[in-house]
Write a protein that holds these residues in place. Structure first.
Motif, PDB file in Angstrom:
ATOM      1  N   ASP A 186       0.833  -1.199   0.000  1.00  0.00           N
ATOM      2  CA  ASP A 186       0.000   0.000   0.000  1.00  0.00           C
ATOM      3  C   ASP A 186       0.869   1.251   0.000  1.00  0.00           C
ATOM      4  OD1 ASP A 186      -1.658   2.233   1.144  1.00  0.00           O
ATOM      5  OD2 ASP A 186      -3.187   0.671   1.035  1.00  0.00           O
ATOM      6  N   ASP A 220      -1.455  -0.595   7.300  1.00  0.00           N
ATOM      7  CA  ASP A 220      -1.523   0.310   6.155  1.00  0.00           C
ATOM      8  C   ASP A 220      -0.546  -0.119   5.060  1.00  0.00           C
ATOM      9  OD1 ASP A 220       0.884   0.987   7.341  1.00  0.00           O
ATOM     10  OD2 ASP A 220       0.434   3.122   7.572  1.00  0.00           O
ATOM     11  N   SER A 268       8.741   8.522   5.711  1.00  0.00           N
ATOM     12  CA  SER A 268       8.741   9.768   6.485  1.00  0.00           C
ATOM     13  C   SER A 268       9.605   9.705   7.740  1.00  0.00           C
ATOM     14  CB  SER A 268       7.304  10.136   6.870  1.00  0.00           C
ATOM     15  OG  SER A 268       6.802   9.280   7.885  1.00  0.00           O
ATOM     16  N   ALA A 293       4.699   5.444   2.194  1.00  0.00           N
ATOM     17  CA  ALA A 293       5.000   6.862   2.423  1.00  0.00           C
ATOM     18  C   ALA A 293       5.231   7.136   3.903  1.00  0.00           C
ATOM     19  CB  ALA A 293       3.864   7.725   1.889  1.00  0.00           C
ATOM     20  N   ARG A 294       4.466   6.489   4.753  1.00  0.00           N
ATOM     21  CA  ARG A 294       4.658   6.665   6.199  1.00  0.00           C
ATOM     22  C   ARG A 294       6.049   6.189   6.618  1.00  0.00           C
ATOM     23  NH1 ARG A 294       4.467   3.192  10.077  1.00  0.00           N
ATOM     24  NH2 ARG A 294       3.449   1.605   8.756  1.00  0.00           N
ATOM     25  N   THR A 300       0.197   4.244   0.906  1.00  0.00           N
ATOM     26  CA  THR A 300       0.058   5.053   2.123  1.00  0.00           C
ATOM     27  C   THR A 300       1.049   4.606   3.180  1.00  0.00           C
ATOM     28  OG1 THR A 300      -2.290   5.389   1.689  1.00  0.00           O
ATOM     29  CG2 THR A 300      -1.529   5.761   3.937  1.00  0.00           C
ATOM     30  N   GLY A 301       1.137   3.317   3.388  1.00  0.00           N
ATOM     31  CA  GLY A 301       2.067   2.794   4.379  1.00  0.00           C
ATOM     32  C   GLY A 301       3.513   3.018   3.994  1.00  0.00           C
ATOM     33  N   SER A 319      -3.281  -5.028   2.741  1.00  0.00           N
ATOM     34  CA  SER A 319      -4.732  -4.933   2.844  1.00  0.00           C
ATOM     35  C   SER A 319      -5.364  -6.320   2.891  1.00  0.00           C
ATOM     36  CB  SER A 319      -5.299  -4.155   1.658  1.00  0.00           C
ATOM     37  OG  SER A 319      -5.193  -4.921   0.470  1.00  0.00           O
TER      38      SER A 319
END
Length: 286
Positions: A132, A236, A141, A137-138, A134-135, A239
């Motif tokens: 995913d 995240d 970060s 990108a986290r 989103t994960g 899925s």
């Protein structure tokens, strides 16, 4: 549970690498950690499995007690996989099971396609053929250089700020334990993350050396391999839809379990995870 320290040379012969070896009577298992983690991540699982199985639990290059690589371009799963084969060859292990958390799971899938005759089972911890965005990108970060912490409490507070959503039921003591797994106290008395900050230099969702471009093509080669997927219910990264597709495309033995109150990634010491792993191994040994 006690373990022996094992040192070995990297596949390219340039680095001294480290692994924990837990002795056991059963078949060997190779346990591989995630991007920023190390062998300490598996203490709970190793305590549960050691004695029943021989466990090999390495620190990948740039993590824990393994040397940092002066060339950050070598911080990729393809290089780590070669290190793992060097480790197994040095130990003269020809047949074993794989357990991989996150990045370690990507490595496990790669290894099982490269030398399928060598591996008899695969446990994936919160990772699959689709990652995913989103994960990812986290993770991007928070990976990289950080100022050292002046106390273990500050290190624990940092870990909670980064990973709190993945472990919503953790107590203050749990975060202290977590910090001591992912951080190290150095000679200056200060506390640092136990990885080379340079591992972040190659971390890109579009870099095929970090995340191979078509993991489904890899997955489709693993149908003959018994697989257990452990997924954080709050993940995240992995899925429920991806797990369902994995099952649909796998014609052999396949099991999956969701771990409540866990995101990316479960620690594999949770009762639900231990029970699923025990069931999976028991089925294999019938």
């Amino acid at each position: 549970m006690t373990y022996a320290d094992h040192g070995y040379r990297s596949a390219d012969g340039r680095l001294d690498l480290y692994a924990r070896i837990y002795e056991g009577e059963g078949r060997p298992l190779l346990l591989m950690h995630g991007l920023t983690r190390n062998s300490g991540d598996f203490e709970a699982l190793a305590g549960h499995l050691a004695g029943k199985y021989k466990l090999i639990v390495p620190d990948q290059r740039g993590r824990g007690r393994s040397d940092h690589d002066p060339n950050p371009k070598n911080y990729t799963p393809a290089i780590y996989v070669e290190d793992m084969f060097a480790l197994l060859d040095g130990l003269a292990i020809d047949r074993m099971g794989l357990i991989g958390t996150s990045m370690g799971g990507l490595m496990a899938m790669m290894m099982a396609t490269m030398q399928p005759e060598r591996f008899d089972s695969l446990i994936l911890n919160d990772i699959g053929p689709a990652v995913d965005a989103t994960g990812l990108a986290r993770i991007q970060s928070y990976v990289g250089a950080l100022a050292p912490f002046d106390s273990w409490q500050k290190a624990a507070d940092h870990c909670r700020s980064v990973h709190g959503d993945s472990f919503p039921d953790y107590s203050a003591q749990d975060w202290q334990v977590f910090a001591r797994h992912v951080c190290e106290q150095r000679a200056d008395g200060r506390i640092y993350m136990a990885y080379d900050p340079a591992i972040s230099e190659g971390l890109s969702g579009t870099d095929p050396t970090v995340v191979p471009p078509d993991l489904w093509a890899i997955w489709d080669q693993l149908s003959a391999l018994p697989v257990l997927v452990v997924r954080g219910a709050l993940s995240d990264i992995l899925s429920a839809a991806t797990v369902a597709e994995m099952k649909l495309r796998h014609s052999g033995t396949f099991a999956a379990v969701d771990i409540p109150s866990r995101g990316h990634t479960p620690m594999l010491g949770e009762p639900e995870a231990l029970a699923a792993i025990d069931r999976f191994h028991a089925e294999l040994e019938k």
